[in-house]
Design a protein around this motif. Structure first.
Motif, PDB file in Angstrom:
ATOM      1  N   ALA A 177       1.130  -0.761   0.121  1.00 37.45           N
ATOM      2  CA  ALA A 177       0.278   0.430  -0.352  1.00 37.45           C
ATOM      3  C   ALA A 177       0.721   1.034  -0.432  1.00 37.45           C
ATOM      4  O   ALA A 177       0.684   2.629  -0.384  1.00 37.45           O
ATOM      5  N   ALA A 178       1.805   1.320   0.802  1.00 35.28           N
ATOM      6  CA  ALA A 178       2.950   2.017   0.943  1.00 35.28           C
ATOM      7  C   ALA A 178       3.478   2.757  -0.630  1.00 35.28           C
ATOM      8  O   ALA A 178       3.985   4.010  -0.618  1.00 35.28           O
ATOM      9  N   ALA A 179       3.964   1.147  -1.024  1.00 38.13           N
ATOM     10  CA  ALA A 179       4.884   1.322  -2.063  1.00 38.13           C
ATOM     11  C   ALA A 179       3.276   2.388  -4.026  1.00 38.13           C
ATOM     12  O   ALA A 179       3.686   2.469  -4.805  1.00 38.13           O
ATOM     13  N   LYS A 180       2.472   1.919  -3.753  1.00 42.40           N
ATOM     14  CA  LYS A 180       1.545   2.290  -4.203  1.00 42.40           C
ATOM     15  C   LYS A 180       0.735   3.318  -4.226  1.00 42.40           C
ATOM     16  O   LYS A 180       0.859   4.080  -5.083  1.00 42.40           O
ATOM     17  N   THR A 181       1.047   4.458  -2.663  1.00 42.67           N
ATOM     18  CA  THR A 181       1.012   5.293  -2.169  1.00 42.67           C
ATOM     19  C   THR A 181       1.899   6.193  -3.074  1.00 42.67           C
ATOM     20  O   THR A 181       1.799   7.302  -3.330  1.00 42.67           O
ATOM     21  N   ILE A 182       2.677   6.135  -2.709  1.00 39.62           N
ATOM     22  CA  ILE A 182       4.502   6.675  -3.159  1.00 39.62           C
ATOM     23  C   ILE A 182       4.519   7.175  -4.911  1.00 39.62           C
ATOM     24  O   ILE A 182       4.302   7.906  -5.359  1.00 39.62           O
ATOM     25  N   GLY A 183       4.376   5.789  -5.392  1.00 42.20           N
ATOM     26  CA  GLY A 183       3.675   5.819  -7.087  1.00 42.20           C
ATOM     27  C   GLY A 183       5.521   5.355  -7.623  1.00 42.20           C
ATOM     28  O   GLY A 183       6.344   5.496  -6.939  1.00 42.20           O
ATOM     29  N   GLY A 184       5.689   5.408  -9.078  1.00 42.48           N
ATOM     30  CA  GLY A 184       6.852   6.000  -9.595  1.00 42.48           C
ATOM     31  C   GLY A 184       7.362   4.717 -10.117  1.00 42.48           C
ATOM     32  O   GLY A 184       8.538   4.366 -10.594  1.00 42.48           O
ATOM     33  N   ILE A 185       6.813   3.714 -10.001  1.00 45.96           N
ATOM     34  CA  ILE A 185       7.543   2.463  -9.704  1.00 45.96           C
ATOM     35  C   ILE A 185       7.301   1.045 -11.270  1.00 45.96           C
ATOM     36  O   ILE A 185       5.357   1.889 -11.260  1.00 45.96           O
ATOM     37  N   PRO A 186       7.909   1.526 -11.584  1.00 47.05           N
ATOM     38  CA  PRO A 186       7.543   1.145 -13.201  1.00 47.05           C
ATOM     39  C   PRO A 186       6.865  -0.403 -13.681  1.00 47.05           C
ATOM     40  O   PRO A 186       7.108  -1.369 -12.371  1.00 47.05           O
ATOM     41  N   ASN A 187       5.222  -0.013 -14.218  1.00 52.10           N
ATOM     42  CA  ASN A 187       4.996  -1.879 -13.697  1.00 52.10           C
ATOM     43  C   ASN A 187       4.203  -2.127 -12.853  1.00 52.10           C
ATOM     44  O   ASN A 187       3.754  -3.556 -12.258  1.00 52.10           O
ATOM     45  N   PHE A 188       4.210  -1.160 -12.108  1.00 55.52           N
ATOM     46  CA  PHE A 188       3.905  -1.867 -10.748  1.00 55.52           C
ATOM     47  C   PHE A 188       2.274  -2.699 -10.618  1.00 55.52           C
ATOM     48  O   PHE A 188       2.509  -3.052  -9.458  1.00 55.52           O
ATOM     49  N   GLU A 189       1.075  -1.757 -11.833  1.00 56.57           N
ATOM     50  CA  GLU A 189       0.216  -2.524 -11.573  1.00 56.57           C
ATOM     51  C   GLU A 189       0.259  -4.459 -11.828  1.00 56.57           C
ATOM     52  O   GLU A 189      -0.224  -5.596 -11.193  1.00 56.57           O
ATOM     53  N   LYS A 190       1.534  -4.931 -12.084  1.00 58.17           N
ATOM     54  CA  LYS A 190       2.144  -6.294 -12.530  1.00 58.17           C
ATOM     55  C   LYS A 190       2.301  -6.747 -11.246  1.00 58.17           C
ATOM     56  O   LYS A 190       1.981  -8.246 -11.529  1.00 58.17           O
ATOM     57  N   ILE A 191       2.314  -6.206 -10.164  1.00 65.64           N
ATOM     58  CA  ILE A 191       2.507  -6.988  -8.644  1.00 65.64           C
ATOM     59  C   ILE A 191       1.002  -6.925  -9.065  1.00 65.64           C
ATOM     60  O   ILE A 191       1.025  -8.460  -7.919  1.00 65.64           O
ATOM     61  N   PHE A 192       0.074  -6.460  -8.813  1.00 62.18           N
ATOM     62  CA  PHE A 192      -0.786  -6.651  -8.111  1.00 62.18           C
ATOM     63  C   PHE A 192      -1.765  -8.070  -8.979  1.00 62.18           C
ATOM     64  O   PHE A 192      -2.342  -9.034  -8.425  1.00 62.18           O
ATOM     65  N   THR A 193      -0.893  -7.776 -10.377  1.00 63.69           N
ATOM     66  CA  THR A 193      -1.478  -9.010 -11.238  1.00 63.69           C
ATOM     67  C   THR A 193      -0.713 -10.286 -10.837  1.00 63.69           C
ATOM     68  O   THR A 193      -1.721 -10.925 -10.908  1.00 63.69           O
ATOM     69  N   SER A 194       0.285 -10.221 -10.552  1.00 65.60           N
ATOM     70  CA  SER A 194       0.733 -11.727 -10.265  1.00 65.60           C
ATOM     71  C   SER A 194       0.681 -12.105  -8.907  1.00 65.60           C
ATOM     72  O   SER A 194       0.847 -13.287  -8.715  1.00 65.60           O
ATOM     73  N   GLU A 195       0.038 -11.388  -7.750  1.00 65.65           N
ATOM     74  CA  GLU A 195       0.433 -11.856  -6.948  1.00 65.65           C
ATOM     75  C   GLU A 195      -1.389 -12.104  -6.499  1.00 65.65           C
ATOM     76  O   GLU A 195      -2.532 -12.732  -5.704  1.00 65.65           O
ATOM     77  N   ILE A 196      -2.690 -11.636  -7.182  1.00 74.01           N
ATOM     78  CA  ILE A 196      -3.795 -12.244  -7.409  1.00 74.01           C
ATOM     79  C   ILE A 196      -3.702 -13.460  -7.754  1.00 74.01           C
ATOM     80  O   ILE A 196      -4.711 -14.523  -7.488  1.00 74.01           O
ATOM     81  N   LEU A 197      -2.923 -13.385  -9.054  1.00 76.02           N
ATOM     82  CA  LEU A 197      -3.044 -14.769  -9.811  1.00 76.02           C
ATOM     83  C   LEU A 197      -2.333 -16.325  -9.622  1.00 76.02           C
ATOM     84  O   LEU A 197      -2.657 -16.881  -8.874  1.00 76.02           O
ATOM     85  N   ALA A 198      -1.503 -15.497  -8.554  1.00 75.15           N
ATOM     86  CA  ALA A 198      -0.942 -16.808  -7.431  1.00 75.15           C
ATOM     87  C   ALA A 198      -2.004 -17.032  -5.890  1.00 75.15           C
ATOM     88  O   ALA A 198      -1.684 -18.568  -5.743  1.00 75.15           O
ATOM     89  N   ALA A 199      -2.324 -15.929  -5.665  1.00 68.35           N
ATOM     90  CA  ALA A 199      -2.866 -16.603  -4.407  1.00 68.35           C
ATOM     91  C   ALA A 199      -4.557 -17.374  -5.003  1.00 68.35           C
ATOM     92  O   ALA A 199      -4.569 -17.951  -4.623  1.00 68.35           O
ATOM     93  N   PHE A 200      -4.912 -16.669  -6.136  1.00 64.57           N
ATOM     94  CA  PHE A 200      -6.332 -17.373  -7.036  1.00 64.57           C
ATOM     95  C   PHE A 200      -6.096 -19.179  -7.474  1.00 64.57           C
ATOM     96  O   PHE A 200      -6.576 -19.669  -6.754  1.00 64.57           O
ATOM     97  N   ALA A 201      -4.595 -19.045  -7.595  1.00 72.78           N
ATOM     98  CA  ALA A 201      -3.680 -20.469  -7.740  1.00 72.78           C
ATOM     99  C   ALA A 201      -3.644 -21.131  -6.694  1.00 72.78           C
ATOM    100  O   ALA A 201      -4.561 -22.222  -6.562  1.00 72.78           O
ATOM    101  N   TRP A 202      -4.097 -20.840  -5.870  1.00 74.16           N
ATOM    102  CA  TRP A 202      -2.907 -21.776  -4.618  1.00 74.16           C
ATOM    103  C   TRP A 202      -4.398 -21.569  -3.824  1.00 74.16           C
ATOM    104  O   TRP A 202      -4.620 -23.002  -3.206  1.00 74.16           O
ATOM    105  N   MET A 203      -5.077 -20.796  -3.745  1.00 72.48           N
ATOM    106  CA  MET A 203      -6.583 -21.019  -2.930  1.00 72.48           C
ATOM    107  C   MET A 203      -7.568 -21.916  -3.769  1.00 72.48           C
ATOM    108  O   MET A 203      -7.991 -23.084  -2.991  1.00 72.48           O
ATOM    109  N   MET A 204      -7.367 -21.958  -5.351  1.00 73.31           N
ATOM    110  CA  MET A 204      -8.248 -22.840  -5.824  1.00 73.31           C
ATOM    111  C   MET A 204      -7.951 -24.373  -5.956  1.00 73.31           C
ATOM    112  O   MET A 204      -8.536 -25.385  -5.362  1.00 73.31           O
ATOM    113  N   ILE A 205      -6.543 -24.687  -5.062  1.00 71.19           N
ATOM    114  CA  ILE A 205      -6.228 -25.891  -5.772  1.00 71.19           C
ATOM    115  C   ILE A 205      -6.210 -26.190  -3.976  1.00 71.19           C
ATOM    116  O   ILE A 205      -6.829 -27.493  -3.619  1.00 71.19           O
ATOM    117  N   CYS A 206      -5.870 -25.664  -2.748  1.00 69.35           N
ATOM    118  CA  CYS A 206      -6.125 -25.721  -1.640  1.00 69.35           C
ATOM    119  C   CYS A 206      -7.733 -26.309  -1.684  1.00 69.35           C
ATOM    120  O   CYS A 206      -7.888 -27.545  -0.491  1.00 69.35           O
TER     121      CYS A 206
END
Length: 317
Positions: A177-206
């Protein structure tokens, strides 16, 4: 300053709260200030933004009281807590916080229009982006260990392990959240995409593994499942519903960002995807409450009508 701020429809993605003096031209200085608009830059695709705004209002009127009710129930049951109660409690706190910030967001949109307000709201979105998937993943892990690895689960039943895991999740959440607030990180939105994909896959498997194991455990010729296993089955099934309803849309849409027109992705795809994630602040506590036999402060008849329960049904807490 308001002219250089990304408005609500883009607030959950990239906010540019400052502008370098080198980028300021004479035309910009002499330009007539543009009237403030919630749909700035998305006037031709307002449907998705309106959808997200409606979801935010639902979280205020439905999500906040539901999450507060969940917290009351968890506090009342603290003498006989479930192993995943600490994760449920943290999730309810984060969702209630997200709902409480919605009126502040609207006030800042139309009245204050302050940079500090934008940053606070941006931080809130960062908390929501991360806390939901991670705490749900923790609940799935807890149920997975309880059903498929009961011996190991018994050894790790001490509350300190769950407190430690919750602290780790909170550190990751607030860092994101702090990094999102500060901004300026290249391709930062990819972090959320990777996180949601990993979490979704893990939760579905479980959840699929747990449901499969619980179904098999009924044994040949047995129609009834053990009450504790039935309780776990319903809990896992409810989590699976949340995962599919709230996290499948962004998982299905966001990885294909490069295939969309940038304007369409920003003004249509992202608001719709995040709206499904945001509404989880209401659906998560409601699904939890629907599994309870009795809900504090609500008459039993009201609970039956609200959650479509049969009169003789006994839902485990």
């Amino acid at each position: 300053m308001a002219n250089y701020l990304r408005i609500y429809s883009k607030l959950n993605y990239n906010v540019n709260t400052t502008m370098s003096p080198l980028n300021v031209t004479l035309d910009m200085i002499n330009a007539t200030p543009k009237p403030f608009s919630v749909f700035d830059g998305c006037e031709d695709l307002v449907e998705a933004v309106l959808f997200d705004l409606i979801v935010q209002c639902v979280n205020v009127f439905l999500g906040i009281p539901a999450n507060l009710l969940v917290l009351v129930i968890l506090i009342r049951n603290r003498k006989e807590p479930s192993t995943s109660d600490i994760f449920l409690g943290c999730l309810a706190v984060m969702d209630a916080y997200f709902g409480i910030m919605v009126p502040i967001s609207f006030l800042n949109l139309y009245y204050w229009q302050s940079v500090e307000g934008w940053r606070a709201i941006k931080f809130t979105y960062g908390v929501k982006d991360t806390s939901g998937p991670l705490f749900l993943s923790c609940i799935c892990l807890d149920r997975f260990m309880a059903v498929l690895c009961p011996i190991t689960f018994g050894r790790l039943k001490d509350r300190k392990y769950r407190i430690g895991l919750s602290i780790l999740v909170l550190i990751l959440t607030f860092s994101y959240a702090a990094a999102k607030t500060i901004g300026g990180i290249p391709n930062f939105e990819k972090i959320f995409t990777s996180e949601i994909l990993a979490a979704f896959a893990w939760m579905m498997i479980c959840n699929v593994a747990i449901l499969w194991a619980l179904k098999r455990s009924t044994g040949v010729g047995k129609d009834e499942m053990h009450p504790m296993k039935k309780k776990a089955f319903k809990m896992v099934l409810s989590i699976l519903i949340i995962i599919i309803a709230n996290y499948l849309p962004p998982v299905a849409l966001f990885p294909f960002e490069d295939h969309y027109d940038p304007h369409v992705f920003t003004c249509y795809v992202q608001p719709v995807g995040f709206a499904f994630v945001n509404i989880s602040s209401s659906t998560q506590p409601l699904i939890y409450l629907s599994r309870l036999e009795k809900v504090p402060f609500l008459p039993e008849s009201c609970v039956r009508k609200l959650f479509c329960k049969d009169k003789n049904e006994a839902s485990p807490a």
